[in-house]
Design a protein around this motif. Structure first.
Motif, PDB file in Angstrom:
ATOM      1  N   GLY A 225       0.809  -1.213   0.000  1.00 56.46           N
ATOM      2  CA  GLY A 225       0.000   0.000   0.000  1.00 56.46           C
ATOM      3  C   GLY A 225       0.838   1.257   0.000  1.00 56.46           C
ATOM      4  O   GLY A 225       0.539   2.222  -0.720  1.00 56.46           O
ATOM      5  N   VAL A 226       1.896   1.286   0.799  1.00 53.69           N
ATOM      6  CA  VAL A 226       2.788   2.447   0.838  1.00 53.69           C
ATOM      7  C   VAL A 226       3.436   2.654  -0.537  1.00 53.69           C
ATOM      8  O   VAL A 226       3.526   3.783  -1.037  1.00 53.69           O
ATOM      9  CB  VAL A 226       3.856   2.300   1.950  1.00 53.69           C
ATOM     10  CG1 VAL A 226       4.953   3.336   1.814  1.00 53.69           C
ATOM     11  CG2 VAL A 226       3.193   2.392   3.324  1.00 53.69           C
ATOM     12  N   ILE A 227       3.858   1.562  -1.147  1.00 51.58           N
ATOM     13  CA  ILE A 227       4.463   1.664  -2.487  1.00 51.58           C
ATOM     14  C   ILE A 227       3.446   2.219  -3.477  1.00 51.58           C
ATOM     15  O   ILE A 227       3.739   3.151  -4.241  1.00 51.58           O
ATOM     16  CB  ILE A 227       5.018   0.295  -2.942  1.00 51.58           C
ATOM     17  CG1 ILE A 227       6.227  -0.086  -2.079  1.00 51.58           C
ATOM     18  CG2 ILE A 227       5.392   0.330  -4.423  1.00 51.58           C
ATOM     19  CD1 ILE A 227       6.682  -1.529  -2.230  1.00 51.58           C
ATOM     20  N   PHE A 228       2.228   1.659  -3.491  1.00 48.07           N
ATOM     21  CA  PHE A 228       1.188   2.150  -4.403  1.00 48.07           C
ATOM     22  C   PHE A 228       0.902   3.632  -4.169  1.00 48.07           C
ATOM     23  O   PHE A 228       0.725   4.395  -5.112  1.00 48.07           O
ATOM     24  CB  PHE A 228      -0.111   1.355  -4.246  1.00 48.07           C
ATOM     25  CG  PHE A 228      -0.095  -0.012  -4.863  1.00 48.07           C
ATOM     26  CD1 PHE A 228       0.483  -0.245  -6.104  1.00 48.07           C
ATOM     27  CD2 PHE A 228      -0.679  -1.076  -4.209  1.00 48.07           C
ATOM     28  CE1 PHE A 228       0.480  -1.508  -6.673  1.00 48.07           C
ATOM     29  CE2 PHE A 228      -0.686  -2.345  -4.764  1.00 48.07           C
ATOM     30  CZ  PHE A 228      -0.102  -2.561  -6.007  1.00 48.07           C
TER      31      PHE A 228
ATOM     32  N   THR B  82      -2.516   8.719  -6.893  1.00 47.65           N
ATOM     33  CA  THR B  82      -3.226   9.715  -6.089  1.00 47.65           C
ATOM     34  C   THR B  82      -4.101   8.959  -5.086  1.00 47.65           C
ATOM     35  O   THR B  82      -4.428   7.779  -5.306  1.00 47.65           O
ATOM     36  CB  THR B  82      -4.129  10.591  -6.972  1.00 47.65           C
ATOM     37  OG1 THR B  82      -5.155   9.776  -7.527  1.00 47.65           O
ATOM     38  CG2 THR B  82      -3.327  11.287  -8.068  1.00 47.65           C
ATOM     39  N   PRO B  83      -4.500   9.612  -3.999  1.00 51.24           N
ATOM     40  CA  PRO B  83      -5.406   8.935  -3.056  1.00 51.24           C
ATOM     41  C   PRO B  83      -6.697   8.433  -3.715  1.00 51.24           C
ATOM     42  O   PRO B  83      -7.165   7.338  -3.406  1.00 51.24           O
ATOM     43  CB  PRO B  83      -5.691  10.010  -2.005  1.00 51.24           C
ATOM     44  CG  PRO B  83      -4.454  10.857  -2.014  1.00 51.24           C
ATOM     45  CD  PRO B  83      -4.045  10.898  -3.461  1.00 51.24           C
ATOM     46  N   ASN B  84      -7.251   9.205  -4.656  1.00 45.91           N
ATOM     47  CA  ASN B  84      -8.472   8.759  -5.345  1.00 45.91           C
ATOM     48  C   ASN B  84      -8.218   7.528  -6.209  1.00 45.91           C
ATOM     49  O   ASN B  84      -9.025   6.603  -6.238  1.00 45.91           O
ATOM     50  CB  ASN B  84      -9.072   9.888  -6.189  1.00 45.91           C
ATOM     51  CG  ASN B  84      -9.756  10.925  -5.327  1.00 45.91           C
ATOM     52  OD1 ASN B  84     -10.144  10.663  -4.192  1.00 45.91           O
ATOM     53  ND2 ASN B  84      -9.898  12.129  -5.872  1.00 45.91           N
TER      54      ASN B  84
ATOM     55  N   LEU C 269      -8.392   1.550  -6.811  1.00 50.55           N
ATOM     56  CA  LEU C 269      -7.651   0.279  -6.800  1.00 50.55           C
ATOM     57  C   LEU C 269      -8.108  -0.596  -5.630  1.00 50.55           C
ATOM     58  O   LEU C 269      -8.309  -1.805  -5.794  1.00 50.55           O
ATOM     59  CB  LEU C 269      -6.146   0.544  -6.707  1.00 50.55           C
ATOM     60  CG  LEU C 269      -5.268  -0.704  -6.497  1.00 50.55           C
ATOM     61  CD1 LEU C 269      -5.274  -1.575  -7.745  1.00 50.55           C
ATOM     62  CD2 LEU C 269      -3.862  -0.310  -6.107  1.00 50.55           C
ATOM     63  N   THR C 270      -8.300   0.010  -4.472  1.00 49.93           N
ATOM     64  CA  THR C 270      -8.726  -0.740  -3.286  1.00 49.93           C
ATOM     65  C   THR C 270     -10.130  -1.301  -3.475  1.00 49.93           C
ATOM     66  O   THR C 270     -10.392  -2.459  -3.140  1.00 49.93           O
ATOM     67  CB  THR C 270      -8.645   0.170  -2.040  1.00 49.93           C
ATOM     68  OG1 THR C 270      -7.296   0.640  -1.915  1.00 49.93           O
ATOM     69  CG2 THR C 270      -9.030  -0.583  -0.776  1.00 49.93           C
TER      70      THR C 270
ATOM     71  N   LEU D 221      -7.227   0.243   3.002  1.00 54.43           N
ATOM     72  CA  LEU D 221      -8.221   1.201   3.490  1.00 54.43           C
ATOM     73  C   LEU D 221      -7.663   2.011   4.657  1.00 54.43           C
ATOM     74  O   LEU D 221      -7.845   3.230   4.716  1.00 54.43           O
ATOM     75  CB  LEU D 221      -9.496   0.476   3.920  1.00 54.43           C
ATOM     76  CG  LEU D 221     -10.495   0.140   2.835  1.00 54.43           C
ATOM     77  CD1 LEU D 221     -11.666  -0.633   3.421  1.00 54.43           C
ATOM     78  CD2 LEU D 221     -10.988   1.398   2.139  1.00 54.43           C
ATOM     79  N   CYS D 222      -7.006   1.338   5.576  1.00 52.22           N
ATOM     80  CA  CYS D 222      -6.439   2.026   6.741  1.00 52.22           C
ATOM     81  C   CYS D 222      -5.417   3.074   6.335  1.00 52.22           C
ATOM     82  O   CYS D 222      -5.361   4.151   6.930  1.00 52.22           O
ATOM     83  CB  CYS D 222      -5.806   1.026   7.700  1.00 52.22           C
ATOM     84  SG  CYS D 222      -7.003   0.001   8.548  1.00 52.22           S
TER      85      CYS D 222
END
Length: 164
Positions: A45-48, A53-55, A60-61, A97-98
């Motif tokens: 998740g950190v890599i992605f 962008t957050p959106n 993706l999530t 998500l977190c």
């Protein structure tokens, strides 16, 4: 694992569905596979988030949740066990998500997201435990971790509001 009746003897990491459901193999770590899956999910998740962008990451999530309903169900069917501990794709998606709830991707916020998510995923407060027990589909495998992530997100936002 030579016993052909053992659930893990029925999955292969060469199968892309199994590979994803087992968190790229992290679900096969014998001690605390959910914790290892969550850790791998946090790293991914950190890599992605460094590239999206957050959106875009939220999209993706969401897509990973929908995909997860299928891959977790298929892998559970192949194993002959509903929500076997080695199925950790749900932990990946829950961690993603977190990560959307933390104000920065600093190591301490990522560690806080990991710890709070694992707390709710293990504890399974109301109504998470009901969903975990009653739903036996791929959606059921995924939804308890999504609810744990929602609880964790609320706590993380409250903490961020106090410290920021």
């Amino acid at each position: 694992m030579t016993d052909s009746n053992h659930p893990l003897s029925r999955v292969r990491l060469t199968n892309p569905v199994h590979l994803l459901a087992l968190g790229f193999g992290t679900g096969l770590i014998r001690k605390a596979p959910g914790t290892w899956g969550s850790a791998a999910g946090a790293i991914a998740g950190v890599i992605f988030l460094h590239f999206l962008t957050p959106n875009s990451f939220l999209i993706l999530t969401a897509l990973s949740f929908v995909l997860g309903c299928y891959i977790c169900q298929k892998t559970a069917e192949d194993m002959g066990v509903h929500d076997h501990g080695s199925i950790v794709w749900d932990e990946f998606v829950g961690m993603w998500l977190c990560l959307l709830a933390v104000p920065t991707l600093s190591w301490y916020w990522v560690a806080a997201a990991f710890a709070v998510f694992r707390f709710f995923d293990i504890l399974k407060p109301f109504p998470i435990k009901i969903f975990d027990r009653k739903l036996e589909s791929g959606f059921g495998i995924m939804i308890d971790d999504i609810l744990a992530a929602v609880y964790a997100m609320i706590v993380l936002r409250l903490i961020a509001g106090v410290v920021m």
